[in-house]
Design a protein around this motif. Structure first.
Motif, PDB file in Angstrom:
ATOM      1  N   LEU A 127       1.115  -0.953   0.043  1.00  0.00           N
ATOM      2  CA  LEU A 127      -0.382  -0.170  -0.456  1.00  0.00           C
ATOM      3  C   LEU A 127       0.710   0.968   0.084  1.00  0.00           C
ATOM      4  O   LEU A 127       0.064   2.385  -0.129  1.00  0.00           O
ATOM      5  CB  LEU A 127      -0.765   0.109   0.732  1.00  0.00           C
ATOM      6  CG  LEU A 127      -2.066  -0.763   1.127  1.00  0.00           C
ATOM      7  CD1 LEU A 127      -3.102  -0.907   2.693  1.00  0.00           C
ATOM      8  CD2 LEU A 127      -3.338  -0.858   0.492  1.00  0.00           C
ATOM      9  N   ARG A 128       2.408   0.985  -0.239  1.00  0.00           N
ATOM     10  CA  ARG A 128       3.125   1.884   0.640  1.00  0.00           C
ATOM     11  C   ARG A 128       4.128   2.626  -0.353  1.00  0.00           C
ATOM     12  O   ARG A 128       4.708   1.382  -0.882  1.00  0.00           O
ATOM     13  CB  ARG A 128       3.948   2.381   2.263  1.00  0.00           C
ATOM     14  CG  ARG A 128       4.157   3.018   2.327  1.00  0.00           C
ATOM     15  CD  ARG A 128       4.728   3.453   3.126  1.00  0.00           C
ATOM     16  NE  ARG A 128       3.978   4.165   4.384  1.00  0.00           N
ATOM     17  CZ  ARG A 128       2.610   3.607   5.626  1.00  0.00           C
ATOM     18  NH1 ARG A 128       3.169   2.514   5.721  1.00  0.00           N
ATOM     19  NH2 ARG A 128       1.999   4.411   6.435  1.00  0.00           N
ATOM     20  N   VAL A 182       0.523  -1.377   7.188  1.00  0.00           N
ATOM     21  CA  VAL A 182      -0.076  -0.102   6.910  1.00  0.00           C
ATOM     22  C   VAL A 182       0.343   1.221   7.947  1.00  0.00           C
ATOM     23  O   VAL A 182       0.676   1.700   7.312  1.00  0.00           O
ATOM     24  CB  VAL A 182      -1.833  -0.572   7.334  1.00  0.00           C
ATOM     25  CG1 VAL A 182      -2.210   1.435   7.044  1.00  0.00           C
ATOM     26  CG2 VAL A 182      -2.884  -1.088   6.246  1.00  0.00           C
ATOM     27  N   PRO A 229      -1.054   5.064   2.487  1.00  0.00           N
ATOM     28  CA  PRO A 229      -2.219   4.680   3.277  1.00  0.00           C
ATOM     29  C   PRO A 229      -2.253   5.862   4.272  1.00  0.00           C
ATOM     30  O   PRO A 229      -1.442   6.367   4.790  1.00  0.00           O
ATOM     31  CB  PRO A 229      -1.301   3.104   3.596  1.00  0.00           C
ATOM     32  CG  PRO A 229      -0.805   3.290   3.664  1.00  0.00           C
ATOM     33  CD  PRO A 229       0.072   3.724   2.880  1.00  0.00           C
ATOM     34  N   SER A 243      -5.689   5.768   7.171  1.00  0.00           N
ATOM     35  CA  SER A 243      -6.062   4.866   7.445  1.00  0.00           C
ATOM     36  C   SER A 243      -6.238   5.560   9.045  1.00  0.00           C
ATOM     37  O   SER A 243      -5.064   5.024   9.858  1.00  0.00           O
ATOM     38  CB  SER A 243      -5.553   3.413   7.547  1.00  0.00           C
ATOM     39  OG  SER A 243      -6.023   2.339   8.050  1.00  0.00           O
ATOM     40  N   MET A 271     -10.363   4.260   5.974  1.00  0.00           N
ATOM     41  CA  MET A 271      -9.679   4.531   4.743  1.00  0.00           C
ATOM     42  C   MET A 271      -9.581   5.246   3.773  1.00  0.00           C
ATOM     43  O   MET A 271     -10.523   5.659   3.235  1.00  0.00           O
ATOM     44  CB  MET A 271      -8.635   3.030   3.709  1.00  0.00           C
ATOM     45  CG  MET A 271      -8.452   2.472   5.038  1.00  0.00           C
ATOM     46  SD  MET A 271      -7.683   1.072   3.611  1.00  0.00           S
ATOM     47  CE  MET A 271      -5.824   1.608   3.495  1.00  0.00           C
TER      48      MET A 271
END
Lengths: 601, 299
Positions: free
Chosen positions: A189-190, A230, A469, A471, A530
């Motif tokens: 996600l990054r 995350v 991300p 979140s 998110m």
């Protein structure tokens, strides 16, 4: 001395020979191919350079002698810039700017080449055939370990002692100029641009990596298992990453006790597949691509959670390397304080190198994915809160929804019913069907490994996350009418594109709160939201705080210090801080809900 | 029934996505391995999420063996003709004759202007394309003595050196929809490359638009057969029940493509979607069946 040599090739129309000689130089360990234009070659230098990059794997490519194009053949500067960016992405930045090399006459001997190389430049020699290239390859000699071209070394980041990489890790370490770099720089996600990725395969190598990290506390440090973190920032910009992905063995230690030893780099998909032949499973999260290390040191709120508890509840031993390089085995009897701490706050205490878990018998289970359209989200959430918590503990249902569109919310439910009886499965799912209008349904009897196996394998090209991300997480004691109302309002704002409720309770709540550093045993749900802007999401999420009781530290990217108090109740945090002082007094592990050993608050 | 009698070409119409660069390369390599004839990439230099199409095309050419490569279509307003001519010829030489040249007069003028390009009206765009095609062919023509001299309204070339000559006769395919551009296509181009989804009446547009091209070709002293008819089909999928063009079971794909060849003279099909399983299935199941069916009908 070590000679960095390259070849000069006439970029003539004999393209096949140019290709062949460039490939030979690349395979032979030379540093650079310089394509030379001339009055009669006519080849477009950019096209020729990208072509040579495409037919080779590691060698750098430069051009010389092409001269500037005539006025009417000037490409647009913006398009040229874009082409350069694209080439960097496609070729791993192997196209060299300017002419940072020294040119020797054809056939120059070793002494002449060494003299030219004295200022550290790569020396290039004109060649016309395979014999010329072979002579240079022989001069460079056999390649010991990984040789990096001058172009690759130019991409190194400041503050990292690349020559000081421990010998045990040098062969597998990845730097920005290496061909594998793009495959290890980002996570799920990054996006990231680490300065160095160390890839240990043994606890000793992990200790070496940590020694290197201790000498580099001025740059970020990330620890990566599967790269799905995350809150756990397992990539960074210009720092060091310790990637334990290669430590992925799964081994049955004692079949009679269902005792299994698992490396931190295995994915839960692999674990499920390895346990299946024995008729066992070990609940993880809800996605098989996630790595073992990050999840098994945080909690593990999964689709078998109500039936069998958190993943950490099945740990019987954790082996880790502490900040000072000491290997430790933590169990209920050995280092019990550490065993308590790594089950919920592991990222603060070391790099796990093996987990011993007690799996359980799981046969066929009911697996369902239901899609329901709701025109009254508030009511649907409220109803889900009632039904999901009232369900028998063999049933764990997660809810996912996103931005409502035209007043309608698409609610996705994911469920495992731990029963081999299809009749029971249908009965258990029945109460969930009136959350909205059922528009999709997929329900069948499955093995847990098949459910985890739905996650695609990550190939050699690695993850391709971009950006950061955004979140937030929270535990909910239950879904009250006000909580449902406020959550629905949040979703109607359109600023949250992913919202998930993971149902807890059941076996998770059987474990006393002080058993593990994961202390949130009583909430009914874990909620994740998110968004795209951290400050905006923070402001909106904070408004819901009255409904929350803490947060799950795996899913929260808010860096404000008070989040630590949401992750750990006061008495837990006090105990963790005491242990942090003992096991990581200099706070080497600081990327994921870091506990400051020096403060008392 | 219109059949210009060309051999059939099958290929992919890919997105040059920067984020999924690996996927774009994989799809191109898979197209090559699966025996498709053509890999083509959209070209929108002003689209930040996309790679530079020429760079990607070159890189992909180096990593494939048999397949031909083309922009689909290259944006002329941001790629001066002399630059294009030399780059295309160079890659054709390097790749052993695997380059084809899809060209467009330009769309999305705001984006073009933002990149420093010249904003033209549609009519000016047609004229600029006409000048560009002439210059490109002049530069490739090393058999004629002397430099190239063209003093056009949009492009000027003053005694430019010719060459390099490409390894094969690179066809120029033009993306065209409107009357003047269709006329230009008939007059000068080696192929017409529209996208099905942009045709005003879908497949129903072919009779009228083909007729315009044919007419222009004949007026220019050429044969309609000099202009191959290609077609991009962006939205494709294999599905159990037939819903539309290339949205149905394999048999329906075969029937539709065979029909396009025999009734409308379309002999090159480039599918979009960027989906590996679809590409592989297209190559394995659809392509041989269409070739066979068309060969049978042509007798």
């Amino acid at each position: 001395m070590e000679l960095a040599l390259g070849v000069v090739l006439d970029a003539s129309a004999d393209a096949a020979r140019t290709t062949e000689l460039a490939r030979q130089a690349d395979a032979g360990g030379l540093d650079l191919v310089v394509l030379r234009g001339g009055p009669d070659t006519g080849l477009d230098p950019w096209t020729a350079a990208v072509w040579v990059a495409g037919v080779t794997d590691r060698i750098a490519i430069g051009t010389t002698g092409f001269g500037p194009p005539p006025e009417h053949e000037m490409p647009y500067p913006s398009v040229v810039e874009k082409a350069r960016e694209s080439a960097a992405l496609l070729t791993g930045r192997r196209l060299v700017d300017g002419e940072p090399w020294a040119t020797a006459p054809a056939g120059a001997d070793r002494a002449a080449l060494e003299a030219l190389a004295a200022d550290g430049r790569t020396v290039v020699v004109p060649v016309t055939d395979a014999e010329d290239v072979a002579r240079l390859v022989a001069l460079v000699g056999p390649v010991a370990g990984r040789r990096r071209t001058a172009a690759a070394r130019a991409l190194r980041r400041a503050g990292i002692d690349y020559d000081g990489v421990p010998a045990s890790l040098a062969a597998t370490a990845v730097e920005p100029g290496d061909p594998e770099y793009l495959a290890v720089s980002s996570t799920y996600l990054r996006g990231g641009a680490p300065g160095l990725v160390l890839r240990p395969e043994t606890p000793e190598q992990v200790a070496d990596a940590l020694a290197f990290a201790r000498a580099h506390t001025h740059v970020p440090l990330g620890v990566r298992s599967g790269g799905h973190g995350v809150s756990g920032r397992s990539t960074n910009d210009g720092g060091v990453v310790i990637d334990v992905g290669r430590m992925n063995r799964i081994e049955v230690l004692d079949a009679s006790r269902r005792l299994v030893r698992i490396g931190p780099g295995a994915t839960w998909k692999q674990v499920a597949a390895a346990l299946d032949p024995y008729g066992w499973a070990l609940g993880s999260g809800d996605y098989g691509g996630v790595g073992v290390g990050g999840l098994a040191t945080a909690g593990g709120i999964g689709l078998l959670g109500r039936a069998h508890g958190l993943t950490i509840d099945r740990l019987r031993a954790v082996e880790l390397v502490l900040a000072d390089g000491t290997p430790v085995r933590a169990t209920a009897d050995e280092h019990p304080d550490l065993f308590w701490a790594v089950r919920g706050a592991g990222a603060n205490f070391g790099v796990a190198t093996a987990f011993e878990v007690e799996a359980y018998d799981v046969g066929e289970v009911g697996w369902a994915k239901l899609g329901l359209v709701s025109t009254d989200l508030e009511k649907s959430l409220l109803r889900f809160g009632e039904v999901a918590t009232a369900a028998p503990r063999d049933t764990t249902v997660f809810l996912v929804t996103g931005r409502p569109q035209r007043g309608q919310s698409m609610i996705q439910l994911y469920a495992i019913v731990d029963s081999p009886d299809p009749q029971v499965v249908v009965e258990r799912l029945q109460p969930f069907l009136d959350l909205g209008v059922l528009v999709q349904q997929e329900a069948f009897m499955a093995r847990y490994k098949d459910i985890m196996g739905q996650a695609p394998d990550v190939g050699p090209e690695g993850h391709h996350g971009q950006g950061e991300p955004v979140s937030r997480s929270a535990f909910l004691p239950g879904i009250t009418p006000q909580a449902a109302h406020d959550t629905a309002e949040l979703l109607r704002s359109g600023r949250v594109f992913f919202f998930q409720l993971r149902t807890m309770g059941g076996a998770i709540a059987d474990v006393p709160a002080d058993e593990t550093a994961f202390a949130h045993r009583t909430p009914a749900f874990q909620a994740t939201a998110m968004g795209v802007d951290q400050a905006d999401l923070d402001a909106r999420w904070d408004r819901l705080a009255e409904h929350f009781d803490g947060l799950y530290l795996s899913f929260d990217t808010d860096l404000r210090p008070e989040r630590l108090h949401d992750a750990f109740p006061p008495e837990v945090l006090a105990r963790l801080r005491e242990l942090k002082r003992r096991y990581d007094p200099d706070a080497l592990f600081r990327d994921n809900f870091p506990i400051d050993p020096r403060t008392t608050t | 029934m219109t059949d210009y009698g060309h051999d059939l070409l099958f290929g992919t119409f890919l997105t040059p996505s920067a984020q999924d660069a690996r996927q774009a390369i994989d799809l191109a390599v898979a197209s090559d391995r699966a025996g498709l004839d053509l890999v083509t990439f959209q070209d929108h230099p002003y689209q930040p999420a996309f790679l530079d199409t020429w760079t990607l095309l070159t890189y992909v050419a180096a990593r494939t063996e048999r397949v031909h490569l083309s922009g689909n279509v290259l944006s002329l307003p941001l790629r001066p003709p002399a630059v294009l001519a030399r780059a295309a010829a160079s890659l054709d030489l390097l790749s052993g004759g695997r380059v084809d040249l899809g060209l467009g007069a330009g769309a999305f003028w705001d984006g073009i202007a933002a990149m420093g390009g010249r904003r033209l009206t549609p009519a000016q765009g047609v004229d600029a394309l006409r000048e560009a095609i002439t210059i490109i062919r002049d530069l490739w023509d090393t058999g004629t003595r002397g430099g190239v001299r063209r003093d056009g309204t949009y492009y000027q070339v003053v005694g430019a050196k010719r060459g390099p000559a490409p390894a094969h006769d690179i066809p120029i395919w033009v993306g065209a929809y409107k009357r003047r551009m269709l006329a230009l296509t008939g007059e000068m181009a080696d192929g017409w490359l529209p996208t099905l989804e942009y045709l005003p009446d879908g497949v129903g547009s072919f009779p009228a638009l083909n007729a315009r091209i044919d007419e222009a070709a004949v007026s220019a002293g050429r044969s309609p057969r000099d202009v191959r008819r290609l077609l991009n089909i962006m939205n494709v999928r294999f599905s159990a029940t037939g819903r539309g063009v290339l949205d149905g079971p394999v048999d329906q794909w075969v029937e539709q493509l065979t029909g396009l060849a025999l009734e409308h003279g379309v002999t090159a099909y480039l599918i979009g979607g960027d989906d590996l399983p679809t590409v592989e299935r297209f190559a394995a199941e659809v392509v041989p069946a269409v070739r066979e069916a068309v060969a049978r009908e042509r007798g």
